[in-house]
Design an enzyme around this catalytic site. Sequence first.
Site, PDB file in Angstrom:
ATOM      1  CB  SER A  16      28.695  22.574 -12.882  1.00  0.00           C
ATOM      2  OG  SER A  16      27.247  22.551 -12.305  1.00  0.00           O
ATOM      3  CG  MET A  93      25.077  31.154  -2.930  1.00  0.00           C
ATOM      4  SD  MET A  93      23.696  30.060  -4.150  1.00  0.00           S
ATOM      5  CE  MET A  93      23.101  29.192  -2.387  1.00  0.00           C
ATOM      6  NE  ARG A  94      26.648  37.731  -1.036  1.00  0.00           N
ATOM      7  CZ  ARG A  94      26.777  38.289   0.047  1.00  0.00           C
ATOM      8  NH1 ARG A  94      25.597  38.212   1.227  1.00  0.00           N
ATOM      9  NH2 ARG A  94      27.920  37.944   0.778  1.00  0.00           N
ATOM     10  CG  ASN A 110      17.596  31.676 -10.044  1.00  0.00           C
ATOM     11  OD1 ASN A 110      18.550  31.048 -10.104  1.00  0.00           O
ATOM     12  ND2 ASN A 110      17.562  31.488  -8.861  1.00  0.00           N
ATOM     13  CG  HIS A 112      15.119  27.127  -6.643  1.00  0.00           C
ATOM     14  ND1 HIS A 112      15.765  27.082  -5.744  1.00  0.00           N
ATOM     15  CD2 HIS A 112      14.330  25.938  -5.992  1.00  0.00           C
ATOM     16  CE1 HIS A 112      15.828  26.960  -4.870  1.00  0.00           C
ATOM     17  NE2 HIS A 112      14.601  25.946  -4.555  1.00  0.00           N
ATOM     18  CB  THR A 144      10.149  38.783  -8.887  1.00  0.00           C
ATOM     19  OG1 THR A 144       9.794  37.395  -8.860  1.00  0.00           O
ATOM     20  CG2 THR A 144       9.699  37.846 -10.868  1.00  0.00           C
ATOM     21  CG  ASP A 148      14.390  30.140  -5.239  1.00  0.00           C
ATOM     22  OD1 ASP A 148      15.304  31.169  -5.810  1.00  0.00           O
ATOM     23  OD2 ASP A 148      14.510  29.796  -3.887  1.00  0.00           O
TER      24      ASP A 148
HETATM   25  C1  GRF Z   1      22.274  24.431  -8.728  1.00  0.00           C
HETATM   26  O1  GRF Z   1      22.126  23.705  -7.614  1.00  0.00           O
HETATM   27  C2  GRF Z   1      20.976  25.822  -9.414  1.00  0.00           C
HETATM   28  O2  GRF Z   1      20.236  24.967  -9.230  1.00  0.00           O
HETATM   29  C3  GRF Z   1      21.505  26.551  -7.611  1.00  0.00           C
HETATM   30  O3  GRF Z   1      23.099  26.204  -7.806  1.00  0.00           O
HETATM   31  C4  GRF Z   1      23.241  25.320  -7.583  1.00  0.00           C
HETATM   32  C5  GRF Z   1      24.936  25.690  -8.460  1.00  0.00           C
HETATM   33  O4  GRF Z   1      25.348  25.083  -9.377  1.00  0.00           O
HETATM   34  N1  GRF Z   1      20.962  27.697  -8.038  1.00  0.00           N
HETATM   35  P1  GRF Z   1      26.692  25.017  -9.901  1.00  0.00           P
HETATM   36  O5  GRF Z   1      27.688  26.052  -8.908  1.00  0.00           O
HETATM   37  O6  GRF Z   1      26.165  26.203 -11.274  1.00  0.00           O
HETATM   38  O7  GRF Z   1      27.258  24.026 -10.492  1.00  0.00           O
END
Ligand code: GRF
Length: 220
Positions: A16, A93-94, A110, A112, A144, A148
């Site tokens: 999204s 997610m890595r 990024n 978060h 970095t 996070d």
């Molecule tokens: C979001 O909550 C972002 O903050 C985190 O991963 C999620 C990604 O959501 N890093 P999407 O795939 O952009 O919907």
Amino acid sequence: MSMPARVVVMLSGSGSNLQAILDATASRHFPAEIVGVISDKPEAYGLERARSATIPTHCVERSAYSSRAEFENGLEAAIDTLDPDYVVLAGFMRILRGDLPRRFAGRMLNIHPSLLPKHKGLDTHQRALDEGDIEHGCTVHFVTSELDAGPGIIQATLLVGDTSDADTLARRVLQLEHVIYPMALRWLAEGRLRSSGERILLDGLPLDEPVVMSADTLLG
Ligand code: GRF
């Protein structure tokens, strides 16, 4: 930097945030364009979104490599073929530990879903509820090699108020993410935001703390 700046988005899931950036870049005056989307998950819906927007996609799966280092080399090769000015992690997610954060220092973002440095890592919304946080939100920061922990650029805040379940809180935060992520990318691509040695500069002034904006300000 050439205009528009070339951006690669990396993701693992729904995408999204990719969509929010795609929508922003569709406006004629946006100073960046997405030149490719890379995922470590072939089933990531974000790849579908990219294809619908006719953006080239690449999948680099962890299982295709025998070590983390080789996997990161595979990611790096995929990024390099796209020759980006900036790399945007949008739910990727890595954790990147090798050369990439160094090579793209000041050029990799990024987002978060917490007010960093609170709630690094996963399950941020539930942890905010469990700890009785009054405020919660999200942070765009430079990447970095520490998880996070890179310098913050923008934080969007909301009052948790009556929200008592993590999914609702996540939806409220996501709405803010979709506003501040394109905003931070715009600042970067316009050259308003840059890193100079150890410092982050916004409009030529040191940015020692992220710019904080409330949900009321952002959503009107
Ligand atoms: C979001 O909550 C972002 O903050 C985190 O991963 C999620 C990604 O959501 N890093 P999407 O795939 O952009 O919907």
